[in-house]
Design a protein around this motif. Structure first.
Motif, PDB file in Angstrom:
ATOM      1  N   LYS A 102     -37.767  16.716   9.561  1.00  0.00           N
ATOM      2  CA  LYS A 102     -38.287  15.920   8.449  1.00  0.00           C
ATOM      3  C   LYS A 102     -39.489  16.650   7.817  1.00  0.00           C
TER       4      LYS A 102
ATOM      5  N   SER B 113     -42.367  15.934   4.902  1.00  0.00           N
ATOM      6  CA  SER B 113     -42.968  14.936   4.023  1.00  0.00           C
ATOM      7  C   SER B 113     -43.919  15.654   3.061  1.00  0.00           C
TER       8      SER B 113
ATOM      9  N   GLU C 266     -39.925  12.226   1.450  1.00  0.00           N
ATOM     10  CA  GLU C 266     -39.378  12.822   2.668  1.00  0.00           C
ATOM     11  C   GLU C 266     -38.114  13.611   2.374  1.00  0.00           C
TER      12      GLU C 266
ATOM     13  N   ILE D  44     -45.930  17.807   7.372  1.00  0.00           N
ATOM     14  CA  ILE D  44     -46.550  17.035   6.284  1.00  0.00           C
ATOM     15  C   ILE D  44     -47.357  17.983   5.403  1.00  0.00           C
TER      16      ILE D  44
END
Lengths: 123, 238
Positions: free
Chosen positions: B2, B4, B20, B91
């Protein structure tokens, strides 16, 4: 070159130096006082008053009062100019910062004068 | 894994948001910049800066899982435990404290303005020699750890003093460059340079928290350089 009329000394170097020198004075005073308290455990009021009323302690207390006042102002001036700016408060920042700084100056001066009266007033 | 990413297009969005993405890295320890390239294939609207992709140009400075760094030389394994394995998301946000132009692209004007103030060039009014101004090996060695800065802005944008007073506090990158010329035996503008630094903001807003040192992708130490300037200012004033 940034100019500021509300900082303590004539420039950043003097503020920086004053803050360090006053920190040393406060530190030495604190250690000295702790030493006296440990050496005189169980002391009574008369002993305390005699100790605090002695000329060396009157001078030390006066130095301490001035040091705390200067250290407080330089430190809190830094805090106010960091956090009370137009980035956080928009257009009203200057007014709010001046108000807070004025309150800090007033309180510091009151504490300073009050302390001097206690130290030298002979009460 | 993932990923973000901070998204903001001022022409379309009312406010920034985190978007995302699912990215297949095939288990490889890619650089963050490589992951961004994979995201860009999925979503061509996502904007970021890059150029040399090898830690020389300083274009792709960004906030990676809370810490500023260059995307091109930051492998997933060094971002945070669990990111490479896909247990934690990657992130990405723009460098903090600077206005966002779009997505991960920030407006560096404030950063460059401070850089300009330190006059980052050699100043010497004596007639130039025929070939070059010579320097002893010892004097040249004083510039090591100073000249390598690539102006990626990772340090200054990780500094709270720069966040709070970006127009008054020069920031670690500019101050490192200031010392680079103060330490240069060929430079003659020492007095002028120091005279521009002795106010309560330009240099003395540095409280030595060393965020700049911990994020510098080139391993430089702006806090130490600031300490040297402070010593020079003290010698000059006392």
């Amino acid at each position: 070159m940034v100019t500021s009329v509300t900082s303590f000394g004539k420039n950043g170097v003097s503020d920086w130096l004053i803050q360090r020198v006053t920190a040393v004075i406060i530190g030495v005073y604190f250690v000295g006082l702790m030493g006296w308290l440990m050496a005189n455990s169980g002391f009574d009021y008369a002993t305390w008053k005699g100790f605090m009323g002695s000329l060396p302690m009157q001078i030390a207390n006066t130095l301490m009062m001035f040091s705390v006042a200067a250290h407080t102002w330089i430190g809190l001036w830094g805090v106010t100019t960091d956090y009370l700016t137009s980035l956080q408060l928009g257009g009203s920042a200057t007014g709010i910062r001046l108000l807070v700084q004025a309150v800090i100056i007033l309180l510091t001066l009151v504490y300073l004068l009050w302390g001097l009266v206690m130290i030298w007033g002979g009460a | 894994m993932k990923v973000s990413i901070y998204r903001y297009n001022p022409e379309l969005d009312n406010e920034p948001y985190m978007k995302e993405y699912d990215i297949d890295t095939q288990g490889k320890d890619l650089m963050v910049l490589d992951v961004l390239a994979l995201v860009k294939e999925q979503d061509p609207s996502m904007g970021y800066r890059r150029s040399c992709r090898e830690g020389v140009c300083g274009s792709d400075g960004m906030n990676i899982n809370g810490k500023n760094g260059l995307a091109c030389i930051t492998p997933l394994s060094e971002v945070a435990p669990g990111v490479l394995e896909g247990r934690k998301p990657l992130i990405l946000r723009p460098l903090p404290g600077l206005p966002v132009i779009r997505d991960l692209v920030v407006d560096m004007t404030m950063f460059y303005n401070q850089y300009e103030k330190v006059q980052p060039f050699l100043q010497n009014n004596t007639p130039a020699p025929a070939i070059e101004r010579l320097q002893s090996p010892e004097d040249r060695a004083k510039l090591d750890g100073l000249y390598e800065c690539i102006l990626c802005a990772c340090c200054s944008t990780s500094c709270p003093s720069f966040w709070w007073n970006p127009e008054k506090f020069l920031g670690p990158a500019a101050l490192l460059q200031s010392y680079r010329f103060l330490a240069d035996s060929r430079d003659q503008a020492t007095e002028d340079r120091l005279g521009n630094l002795d106010d309560p903001f330009s240099l003395f807003r540095c409280h030595g928290i060393m965020n700049c040192v911990s994020v510098c992708p080139k391993g430089l130490n702006p806090t130490r350089a600031i300490g040297h300037i402070r010593s020079m200012l003290l010698e000059r004033a006392v």
